[in-house]
Design a protein around this motif. Structure first.
Motif, short mmCIF file in Angstrom:
data_model
loop_
_atom_site.label_atom_id
_atom_site.label_comp_id
_atom_site.label_asym_id
_atom_site.label_seq_id
_atom_site.Cartn_x
_atom_site.Cartn_y
_atom_site.Cartn_z
N MET A 121 7.03 6.71 -94.72
CA MET A 121 7.68 5.92 -93.68
C MET A 121 7.37 6.48 -92.29
N LYS A 122 7.20 7.81 -92.20
CA LYS A 122 6.85 8.41 -90.92
C LYS A 122 5.41 8.07 -90.52
N ARG A 123 4.53 8.12 -91.52
CA ARG A 123 3.11 7.86 -91.24
C ARG A 123 2.54 6.88 -92.27
N PRO A 124 2.93 5.59 -92.18
CA PRO A 124 2.41 4.61 -93.15
C PRO A 124 0.90 4.46 -93.08
N ASP A 125 0.29 4.86 -91.97
CA ASP A 125 -1.16 4.75 -91.84
C ASP A 125 -1.90 5.74 -92.74
N LEU A 126 -1.15 6.72 -93.27
CA LEU A 126 -1.78 7.72 -94.13
C LEU A 126 -1.62 7.41 -95.62
N ILE A 127 -0.98 6.29 -95.94
CA ILE A 127 -0.81 5.91 -97.36
C ILE A 127 -2.18 5.62 -97.96
N ASN A 128 -2.51 6.32 -99.04
CA ASN A 128 -3.83 6.13 -99.65
C ASN A 128 -3.80 5.31 -100.93
N GLN A 129 -2.62 4.77 -101.29
CA GLN A 129 -2.54 3.89 -102.45
C GLN A 129 -2.97 2.48 -102.04
N THR A 130 -3.76 1.86 -102.86
CA THR A 130 -4.17 0.48 -102.62
C THR A 130 -3.82 -0.38 -103.82
N LYS A 131 -3.65 -1.69 -103.59
CA LYS A 131 -3.13 -2.58 -104.63
C LYS A 131 -4.03 -2.69 -105.86
N ASN A 132 -5.33 -2.51 -105.66
CA ASN A 132 -6.26 -2.66 -106.79
C ASN A 132 -6.96 -1.36 -107.14
N MET A 133 -6.39 -0.22 -106.75
CA MET A 133 -7.01 1.07 -106.99
C MET A 133 -7.20 1.34 -108.49
N ASP A 134 -8.24 2.08 -108.82
CA ASP A 134 -8.54 2.39 -110.22
C ASP A 134 -7.95 3.76 -110.57
N LYS A 135 -6.64 3.75 -110.75
CA LYS A 135 -5.97 5.00 -111.13
C LYS A 135 -4.69 4.69 -111.89
N PHE A 136 -4.54 5.29 -113.06
CA PHE A 136 -3.32 5.17 -113.85
C PHE A 136 -2.72 6.55 -114.05
N SER A 137 -1.38 6.64 -113.86
CA SER A 137 -0.70 7.95 -113.83
C SER A 137 0.35 8.04 -114.92
N LYS A 138 0.73 9.25 -115.22
CA LYS A 138 1.84 9.49 -116.14
C LYS A 138 3.14 9.03 -115.48
N ILE A 139 4.11 8.63 -116.30
CA ILE A 139 5.40 8.17 -115.80
C ILE A 139 6.43 9.29 -115.96
N TYR A 140 7.00 9.70 -114.84
CA TYR A 140 8.00 10.77 -114.86
C TYR A 140 9.36 10.23 -114.43
N ILE A 141 10.39 10.95 -114.81
CA ILE A 141 11.75 10.67 -114.34
C ILE A 141 12.40 11.98 -113.94
N GLU A 142 13.17 11.95 -112.89
CA GLU A 142 13.86 13.15 -112.43
C GLU A 142 15.14 13.31 -113.24
N THR A 143 15.30 14.45 -113.89
CA THR A 143 16.50 14.69 -114.69
C THR A 143 17.50 15.59 -113.99
N ARG A 144 17.05 16.27 -112.95
CA ARG A 144 17.97 17.09 -112.16
C ARG A 144 17.41 17.27 -110.76
N PRO A 145 18.17 16.93 -109.74
CA PRO A 145 17.70 17.18 -108.38
C PRO A 145 17.83 18.67 -108.05
N LYS A 146 17.18 19.10 -107.02
CA LYS A 146 17.39 20.47 -106.56
C LYS A 146 18.84 20.57 -106.10
N MET A 147 19.56 21.55 -106.60
CA MET A 147 20.99 21.62 -106.29
C MET A 147 21.46 23.07 -106.28
N TYR A 148 22.48 23.30 -105.45
CA TYR A 148 23.08 24.63 -105.38
C TYR A 148 24.14 24.76 -106.46
N ILE A 149 24.02 25.81 -107.28
CA ILE A 149 24.97 26.08 -108.35
C ILE A 149 25.81 27.29 -107.94
N GLU A 150 27.07 27.02 -107.58
CA GLU A 150 27.90 28.09 -107.05
C GLU A 150 28.11 29.19 -108.07
#
Length: 695
Positions: free
Chosen positions: A539-568
């Protein structure tokens, strides 16, 4: 002199025995205004005219089922009756509800208990509506206090079978059944968030509270004094209106209590020392006290979910954790909620990702035993039934929340805490990845050749794919690729990585190399996880986005299970944790099989492969209305897009690198207004039942 000493000793022993008998009240008292009470740190209940010690063994229940939110009160009396029986049969003596239930629940409870020598009881929660807190209100403000007290009156009136609560004319229920004899006590409020407590402390001066039945002394925080006043209001209203009183529980902050206990042990400092004390950011029920005229008593309640970041990594000794909570108090302690989900996306409850139903049951028993050994006075499993309406922090941005009850999202772990599940479709229609393909018909075929055929079906939870071969499968010699074109906004017609070509711009590739090597890959432009990881920078620099709609790249699918957090409790940060959600688990998904694994994604038979893919894994926001995630690089957020179909193709790469191709076919999506489903008791239910019912 000797004779006098003997007589005096006998009188003393008799007196001590009599007082002890009176304290535990095994002698029947004439006061029938209460039937549950606290003696020291234990619960007692009247049984057969005498006081007996009571340990609460319970399960949480809400009024939710597929197709509606709990507040819509769409569960029938017959359904509640069936659920109550199943809870009773699992070995529970109590049900915990977090707020006012529909009249159907209370009628069903009364019907179930009519012929029971040992009825099932309830602990009635009185909910604090936190919606207003999100709008910036102080919990102690006049407006929210008034709303809280109105809810107290509504619930007290309702359990006593008084339908005429003029303060809440919006409640379209008719509470004529008095079930108060089965209500052991109340829990007040919710587990308040730390930031809400801090804000309330800032907004209110420190005051102790002196009530008619409860009080909070100078050691209490402003918020604890406020809760004492609310508890006093509850006791006063029920005593004045119905001449009854019962136990009142206050929900504390478990991790802060344990952390504070640790600091005391290390520093030998009184936690209630007010000198140089920072603003209190947690609730300690120990600072709320009762007066002698309140004969029933109060208790502390805690919601504890044994996730790795908050509990297991902290000590790896669950029983010690609960002991620290119990030893902190001079009142009874119950674990109001403890739960483990059975889900292909196990959240922070399993570092390896998925948790099947057997693992869920074993973990629940482990936690139950730890609570019992800690001398807590009871515990409630969260919860009885799976909840399609729930959303978790790591998936809520990817779906239409108002439509959540209409489909089951296998990616959302918070939907899977139940001991029973709601499976999609009618029983006769259900599809499992297993060693049978009888549920597939000629009509399901999407595309075929002499050597292969590809069939597609779907329901309220999954997209199902089945490949049928004319000869036996040998994954050592063949690699399987299924391609899916989901969104019209992007995709690639080739994959140089796998030497594949497609008829349409493809968004997902399902790859099966082996039983232990299978996954779903996503076109990088449609990779929701990577988009949100880099959203701020883009959002700060949209001109630097290197993803394109028809790019030839397939990636693994990840999900975040824990955010970085402070544990008292650990006095440090727990790093962000992710896992590959697109990784597929091989196994038999049929609950009737001895090899059943509830988190199985695919099964390889002799001449067939069955796969089920969660809608959420394919970026569907609501399959019931055929809505997927739109182009987030254009909108910079996740918004829905309507589609009518998806295109599915098949490529099989042989050991000599030649490729057999079935061109993609069009699969028309079927939306639905009302979801079809059926109930199934999970494996975890039977594991828990064995523990709770053993002699």
């Amino acid at each position: 002199m000797k004779k006098f000493l003997v007589i005096a000793t006998a009188v003393f022993i008799f007196g001590v025995s009599f007082i002890s008998e009176l304290v535990t009240n095994k002698i029947t008292l004439s006061d029938d205004s209460y039937f549950t009470k606290v003696v020291n740190e234990d619960f007692y209940i009247v049984k057969n005219g005498k006081w007996e010690k009571l340990e609460l063994v319970g399960v949480n229940l809400d009024g939710g089922k597929p197709g509606s939110f709990p507040s819509e009160n769409n569960v029938s009396q017959e359904e509640f009756l069936s659920w109550i029986k199943q809870i009773y049969d699992v070995g529970a003596n109590c049900i915990k509800v977090s707020n006012l239930m529909s009249e159907n629940f209370y009628n069903a409870l009364n019907q179930f208990n009519e012929d029971k020598e040992n009825p099932i009881y309830i602990v009635q929660g009185i909910y604090f509506d936190e919606t207003n807190l999100k709008d910036g209100y102080d919990a102690q403000s006049n407006k929210l206090e008034s709303l809280f007290k109105t809810n107290i009156k509504l619930i007290v009136d309702s359990i006593h079978g008084n339908p005429l609560n003029i303060d809440r004319p919006d409640i379209l229920q008719n509470y004529k059944t008095d079930i108060s004899n089965y209500v052991i006590g109340y829990t007040l409020g919710i587990e308040f968030a730390k930031h809400d407590i801090i804000y309330s402390e800032i907004m209110n001066s420190k005051n102790s509270y002196e009530g008619k039945y409860l009080y909070a002394d100078e050691k209490s925080s402003s918020f604890e004094s406020y809760l004492a006043s609310i508890g006093d209001y509850l006791a006063d209203y029920e005593i004045k209106t119905y001449k009854k009183q019962r136990l009142i529980g206050f929900i504390g902050s478990p991790y802060e209590i344990v952390s504070n206990t640790e600091k005391q042990e290390k520093n030998s400092v009184d936690s209630n020392d007010t000198k140089n004390k920072k603003l209190k950011e947690y609730i300690d029920p120990e600072n709320i006290k009762i007066k002698r005229k309140f004969k029933s008593g109060i208790f502390a309640a805690y919601n504890v979910y044994p996730s790795y970041s908050e509990l297991k990594e902290y000590k790896d000794d669950i029983s010690l954790y609960f002991k620290k909570i119990e030893q902190h108090h001079t009142m009874p302690v119950i674990i109001n909620e403890f739960g483990i989900p059975s889900s292909r996306s196990g959240g922070d409850f399993n570092k390896k990702g998925s948790i099947n139903e057997t693992q869920q049951g074993e973990a629940l028993v482990e936690v139950y035993k730890a609570i019992k050994s800690s001398k807590c006075d009871g515990s409630f499993i969260f919860q009885f039934q799976d909840s399609w309406h729930n959303s978790s922090w790591n998936t809520k941005n990817n779906k239409i929340l108002d439509r959540a009850p209409y489909w089951s999202d296998a990616q959302t772990y918070s939907q899977q805490f139940g001991l029973i599940t709601f499976e999609p479709g009618r029983k006769k229609d259900i599809i499992y990845p297993d060693n049978s393909i009888k549920e597939w018909s000629q009509e399901d075929k999407l595309t075929e050749s002499d050597a292969y055929s590809l069939s597609v079906k779907s329901d309220e939870k999954y997209l199902y794919l089945m490949i049928k071969f004319s000869k036996n499968i040998d994954l050592k010699k063949e690699d399987i690729f299924i391609d899916l074109d989901v969104t019209p906004k992007s995709g690639s017609k080739k994959s140089n990585q796998y030497n594949l070509k497609f008829e349409n711009p493809v968004d997902f590739i399902l790859k099966i190399n082996d039983k232990k090597d299978a996954e779903v890959l996503v076109h990088e432009y449609y990779n929701n996880f990577n988009f949100y990881q880099s959203k701020k920078e883009n959002m700060k620099r949209p001109d630097l986005i290197n993803q394109t709609k028809n790019m030839d790249k397939f990636s693994k699918i990840y999900i975040e299970t824990r955010p970085k957090m402070y544990i008292e409790a650990r006095n440090g940060f727990a790093q962000k944790q992710i896992y590959e959600s697109g990784k597929l688990v091989h196994g038999n998904g049929n609950p009737n099989s001895k090899d059943f694994n509830s988190v199985s994604d695919f099964y390889v038979g002799e001449k067939s492969i069955e796969v089920r893919i969660p809608w959420g894994l394919l970026n569907f926001m609501d399959p019931s209305t055929k809505q997927i995630q739109n182009d987030f690089y254009v909108l910079f957020e996740t918004r829905p897009l309507f589609i009518d179909n998806i295109k599915v193709g098949l490529s099989i790469k042989n050991e000599d690198d030649t490729i057999s191709r079935l061109n993609s076919g069009i699969y028309d999506l079927n939306g639905w207004a009302i979801p079809k489903y059926h109930e199934r008791i999970k494996e975890s239910y039977y594991i828990v039942q064995k523990e709770l019912t053993k002699k």
